[in-house]
Design a protein around this motif. Structure first.
Motif, PDB file in Angstrom:
ATOM      1  N   ASN A  57       4.736  -1.074  -4.750  1.00  0.00           N
ATOM      2  CA  ASN A  57       4.533   0.110  -3.925  1.00  0.00           C
ATOM      3  C   ASN A  57       5.837   0.908  -3.700  1.00  0.00           C
ATOM      4  O   ASN A  57       5.945   2.131  -3.810  1.00  0.00           O
ATOM      5  N   ASN A  58       7.143  -0.002  -3.457  1.00  0.00           N
ATOM      6  CA  ASN A  58       8.306   0.848  -3.385  1.00  0.00           C
ATOM      7  C   ASN A  58       8.659   1.262  -4.807  1.00  0.00           C
ATOM      8  O   ASN A  58       9.365   2.482  -4.668  1.00  0.00           O
ATOM      9  N   LYS A  60       6.421   2.648  -6.962  1.00  0.00           N
ATOM     10  CA  LYS A  60       5.869   3.802  -7.279  1.00  0.00           C
ATOM     11  C   LYS A  60       6.518   4.890  -6.297  1.00  0.00           C
ATOM     12  O   LYS A  60       6.676   6.093  -6.751  1.00  0.00           O
ATOM     13  N   ASN A  61       6.913   4.609  -5.157  1.00  0.00           N
ATOM     14  CA  ASN A  61       7.256   5.851  -4.351  1.00  0.00           C
ATOM     15  C   ASN A  61       8.764   6.116  -4.782  1.00  0.00           C
ATOM     16  O   ASN A  61       8.849   7.394  -4.800  1.00  0.00           O
ATOM     17  N   ASP A  62       9.669   5.375  -5.279  1.00  0.00           N
ATOM     18  CA  ASP A  62      10.666   5.724  -5.965  1.00  0.00           C
ATOM     19  C   ASP A  62      10.558   6.623  -7.078  1.00  0.00           C
ATOM     20  O   ASP A  62      11.437   7.439  -7.230  1.00  0.00           O
ATOM     21  N   VAL A  65       9.677  10.018  -5.810  1.00  0.00           N
ATOM     22  CA  VAL A  65      10.531  10.633  -5.130  1.00  0.00           C
ATOM     23  C   VAL A  65      11.659  11.283  -6.182  1.00  0.00           C
ATOM     24  O   VAL A  65      12.172  12.500  -6.181  1.00  0.00           O
TER      25      VAL A  65
END
Length: 204
Positions: A57-58, A60-62, A65
């Motif tokens: 999840n991290n 994917k978010n990175d 961004v």
């Protein structure tokens, strides 16, 4: 407490591999009893699942961004290189092997992430770069994106790059640059050289 356990487990799994880290060791590192861990996680498999679901999840978010703050498609590649550098600084090459062999359900989620979200992210980057004339117009987006995803973690394959002879981070950086130069137009090559020079200056 659950978050503390998960954070410490993630740190130890990435550094030493999953199989070699016991619940006893995690408890010892945190200064708590093993019973306390089992109040939050039923077993090691549940803890491994929680750790790697959060990591995915991290990641994917990175990626999302990075895309939003990229000046262009080549810039996005170099931001991705920065992300990989942070990950591979602490990641044991045997982590994926341990996942595949001992935690197949979690490994399946990793493959789903790689062949779904990451594949689409690479396709989007290629299409963006072609539109900007930074990548060669004759590129077959589907073929090249699958090639990129298929070779993305090859640096961690100890049969190809034995970890006593190769640095995973350096191999990954070399391969990403090779990929970038392979798809770039003359205009894109100038940007690759510019961003690479900036990276080298930061390290100096």
């Amino acid at each position: 407490m659950k978050e503390r356990i998960q954070e410490k487990a993630a740190e130890l799994f990435l550094r030493f591999g999953i199989r070699s880290v016991t619940m006893d060791e995690i408890a010892s590192q945190l200064g708590i009893s093993k019973k306390t861990i089992y109040q939050s996680f039923a077993d090691k498999d549940e803890l491994v699942t929680a750790v790697f679901e959060e990591m995915l999840n991290n990641s994917k978010n990175d990626c999302i961004v990075d895309r939003s703050k990229s000046d262009n498609a080549v810039h996005e590649l170099f931001l991705a290189m920065d992300l990989m550098e942070d990950l591979f600084k602490t990641m044991n090459p045997y982590v994926l092997y341990d996942l595949e062999r001992y935690h197949p359900a979690v490994f399946a989620k990793f493959l789903e992430f790689k062949n779904g979200f990451l594949l689409q992210a690479v396709k989007d980057n290629l299409e963006w770069g072609i539109k900007e004339e930074l990548y060669r117009p004759e590129i077959n987006v589907d073929t090249i994106s699958r090639y990129r995803i298929g070779t993305a973690m090859i640096s961690m394959n100890v049969d190809v790059f034995p970890n006593n002879k190769f640095n995973v981070l350096q191999v990954e950086q070399h391969l990403l640059l090779l990929y970038a130069y392979g798809i770039a137009s003359p205009k894109g090559i100038k940007l690759i050289q510019k961003y690479n020079q900036q990276r080298e200056q930061k390290k100096a």
